[in-house]
Design an enzyme around this catalytic site. Sequence first.
Site, PDB file in Angstrom:
ATOM      1  N   GLY A   1      -9.967  13.943  -6.687  1.00  0.00           N
ATOM      2  CA  GLY A   1     -10.385  13.530  -8.022  1.00  0.00           C
ATOM      3  C   GLY A   1     -11.818  13.889  -8.382  1.00  0.00           C
ATOM      4  O   GLY A   1     -12.350  13.388  -9.369  1.00  0.00           O
TER       5      GLY A   1
ATOM      6  N   GLU B   1      -5.998  16.042   2.981  1.00  0.00           N
ATOM      7  CA  GLU B   1      -6.703  15.672   1.761  1.00  0.00           C
ATOM      8  C   GLU B   1      -8.123  15.215   2.101  1.00  0.00           C
ATOM      9  O   GLU B   1      -8.334  14.030   2.434  1.00  0.00           O
ATOM     10  CB  GLU B   1      -5.979  14.528   1.042  1.00  0.00           C
ATOM     11  CG  GLU B   1      -4.558  14.850   0.653  1.00  0.00           C
ATOM     12  CD  GLU B   1      -4.125  14.045  -0.567  1.00  0.00           C
ATOM     13  OE1 GLU B   1      -3.733  14.668  -1.556  1.00  0.00           O
ATOM     14  OE2 GLU B   1      -4.206  12.808  -0.530  1.00  0.00           O
TER      15      GLU B   1
ATOM     16  N   ASN C   1       1.670  13.117  -7.243  1.00  0.00           N
ATOM     17  CA  ASN C   1       1.353  11.710  -6.963  1.00  0.00           C
ATOM     18  C   ASN C   1       0.747  11.138  -8.242  1.00  0.00           C
ATOM     19  O   ASN C   1      -0.411  11.404  -8.552  1.00  0.00           O
ATOM     20  CB  ASN C   1       0.358  11.628  -5.798  1.00  0.00           C
ATOM     21  CG  ASN C   1      -0.118  10.208  -5.552  1.00  0.00           C
ATOM     22  OD1 ASN C   1       0.468   9.256  -6.063  1.00  0.00           O
ATOM     23  ND2 ASN C   1      -1.177  10.076  -4.774  1.00  0.00           N
ATOM     24  N   TRP C   2       1.577  10.373  -8.959  1.00  0.00           N
ATOM     25  CA  TRP C   2       1.099   9.852 -10.248  1.00  0.00           C
ATOM     26  C   TRP C   2       0.190   8.632 -10.082  1.00  0.00           C
ATOM     27  O   TRP C   2      -0.341   8.118 -11.063  1.00  0.00           O
ATOM     28  CB  TRP C   2       2.303   9.512 -11.145  1.00  0.00           C
ATOM     29  CG  TRP C   2       2.978  10.726 -11.701  1.00  0.00           C
ATOM     30  CD1 TRP C   2       2.558  12.022 -11.606  1.00  0.00           C
ATOM     31  CD2 TRP C   2       4.203  10.768 -12.459  1.00  0.00           C
ATOM     32  NE1 TRP C   2       3.435  12.857 -12.249  1.00  0.00           N
ATOM     33  CE2 TRP C   2       4.451  12.122 -12.779  1.00  0.00           C
ATOM     34  CE3 TRP C   2       5.108   9.804 -12.892  1.00  0.00           C
ATOM     35  CZ2 TRP C   2       5.569  12.514 -13.518  1.00  0.00           C
ATOM     36  CZ3 TRP C   2       6.222  10.193 -13.620  1.00  0.00           C
ATOM     37  CH2 TRP C   2       6.451  11.538 -13.927  1.00  0.00           C
ATOM     38  N   LYS C   3       0.090   8.126  -8.873  1.00  0.00           N
ATOM     39  CA  LYS C   3      -0.750   6.940  -8.600  1.00  0.00           C
ATOM     40  C   LYS C   3      -0.383   5.827  -9.587  1.00  0.00           C
ATOM     41  O   LYS C   3       0.778   5.697  -9.951  1.00  0.00           O
ATOM     42  CB  LYS C   3      -2.233   7.320  -8.676  1.00  0.00           C
ATOM     43  CG  LYS C   3      -2.573   8.528  -7.810  1.00  0.00           C
ATOM     44  CD  LYS C   3      -4.049   8.767  -7.703  1.00  0.00           C
ATOM     45  CE  LYS C   3      -4.306  10.044  -6.934  1.00  0.00           C
ATOM     46  NZ  LYS C   3      -5.697  10.288  -6.674  1.00  0.00           N
TER      47      LYS C   3
ATOM     48  N   HIS D   1      -2.379   7.312   2.304  1.00  0.00           N
ATOM     49  CA  HIS D   1      -3.262   7.964   1.323  1.00  0.00           C
ATOM     50  C   HIS D   1      -4.668   7.351   1.435  1.00  0.00           C
ATOM     51  O   HIS D   1      -4.813   6.158   1.697  1.00  0.00           O
ATOM     52  CB  HIS D   1      -2.702   7.764  -0.085  1.00  0.00           C
ATOM     53  CG  HIS D   1      -3.393   8.604  -1.109  1.00  0.00           C
ATOM     54  ND1 HIS D   1      -4.616   8.253  -1.641  1.00  0.00           N
ATOM     55  CD2 HIS D   1      -3.055   9.780  -1.674  1.00  0.00           C
ATOM     56  CE1 HIS D   1      -4.995   9.180  -2.500  1.00  0.00           C
ATOM     57  NE2 HIS D   1      -4.054  10.127  -2.550  1.00  0.00           N
TER      58      HIS D   1
ATOM     59  N   SER E   1      -8.141  17.875  -5.799  1.00  0.00           N
ATOM     60  CA  SER E   1      -8.576  18.647  -6.967  1.00  0.00           C
ATOM     61  C   SER E   1      -7.866  19.991  -7.138  1.00  0.00           C
ATOM     62  O   SER E   1      -8.473  20.970  -7.603  1.00  0.00           O
ATOM     63  CB  SER E   1     -10.100  18.840  -6.930  1.00  0.00           C
ATOM     64  OG  SER E   1     -10.743  17.594  -7.036  1.00  0.00           O
TER      65      SER E   1
ATOM     66  N   GLY F   1      -2.704  15.067  -7.608  1.00  0.00           N
ATOM     67  CA  GLY F   1      -2.915  13.836  -8.366  1.00  0.00           C
ATOM     68  C   GLY F   1      -3.136  14.152  -9.841  1.00  0.00           C
ATOM     69  O   GLY F   1      -2.189  14.337 -10.603  1.00  0.00           O
ATOM     70  N   GLY F   2      -4.404  14.246 -10.241  1.00  0.00           N
ATOM     71  CA  GLY F   2      -4.775  14.398 -11.653  1.00  0.00           C
ATOM     72  C   GLY F   2      -4.003  15.472 -12.404  1.00  0.00           C
ATOM     73  O   GLY F   2      -3.500  15.228 -13.506  1.00  0.00           O
TER      74      GLY F   2
HETATM   75  C1  PEP Z   1      -4.470  12.730  -4.379  1.00  0.00           C
HETATM   76  O1  PEP Z   1      -4.980  11.655  -4.662  1.00  0.00           O
HETATM   77  O2  PEP Z   1      -3.542  12.786  -3.547  1.00  0.00           O
HETATM   78  C2  PEP Z   1      -4.980  13.920  -5.022  1.00  0.00           C
HETATM   79  C3  PEP Z   1      -4.771  15.057  -4.443  1.00  0.00           C
HETATM   80  O3  PEP Z   1      -5.669  13.717  -6.204  1.00  0.00           O
HETATM   81  P1  PEP Z   1      -6.336  14.865  -7.120  1.00  0.00           P
HETATM   82  O4  PEP Z   1      -5.360  16.013  -7.217  1.00  0.00           O
HETATM   83  O5  PEP Z   1      -6.548  14.191  -8.442  1.00  0.00           O
HETATM   84  O6  PEP Z   1      -7.603  15.253  -6.447  1.00  0.00           O
END
Ligand code: PEP
Length: 246
Positions: A166, A160, A5-7, A92, A204, A225-226
């Site tokens: 994050g 999540e 998920n590149w947001k 989300h 994370s 995400g990140g």
């Molecule tokens: C997300 O926002 O779906 C996510 C899992 O972010 P991160 O991996 O950065 O915690």
Amino acid sequence: MIIANWKCNGSKQMIFTWFEEFVKNYISKESSYIGIAPPTIYLEYVKRIISEKSLGIKLGTQDLDAASGAMTGAISAEMILDYECNFSIVGHSERRQYFDEKNSSIKEKIHKLIDVATPILCVGETFEENKNNLIEEVISKQLRVLEGLNFQNEIVIAYEPVWAIGTGKTPLKEEVNEIHKFIKDVVQSSSINSLIPHVLYGGSVNVDNCKDFFNCEFIDGALIGGASLEGTSFANIVKSFNGSYK
Ligand code: PEP
């Protein structure tokens, strides 16, 4: 299944470099269990590179709207079908938090999407709810958006915890595994044809901790995400998943 998920991150240059790094570090041709949800404006660019590099990576959107027509800025389920996207993330926590999305609108979106592409429904508790032992209560409520659906097709739930997104913090893998079992049971018992969903963990996940999660019985992959923003780290996470492939 591993979903990036590149947001609201990226640029054409970032995406070009991402794929150079990904292909250098992930040499297997088997990539059909990998998905990317780029910002919508880059869908075409990502689609072109996936095709040029003969990768089987699936494409998806980060959200959709249940309505179409006079809805400036929206993307409809019909467009997702037309563009042959494989999945869409729905509900989300950032959409819930910053765009005030409620379970009622998430339900409408899922109902629109179900015959078009795979919904990846995000559920999870806040820090407060976690501390007050409300995890199952909150998740059960969020899963109610699936009521009345006839799941002929695949459905994916991403667990999540909001406090893990994050932040670099994660629940214990045993806790995640237990919640995933709970989610599978709830969805199976409420679905007409006893469909058991794939359940991904998100929050994370990185190169160092991913293996712990992937080795758990009820964790079917991750929504990332990140750590998905760099082709090399994402490739290494995918390789870890491959090593513990169920
Ligand atoms: C997300 O926002 O779906 C996510 C899992 O972010 P991160 O991996 O950065 O915690």
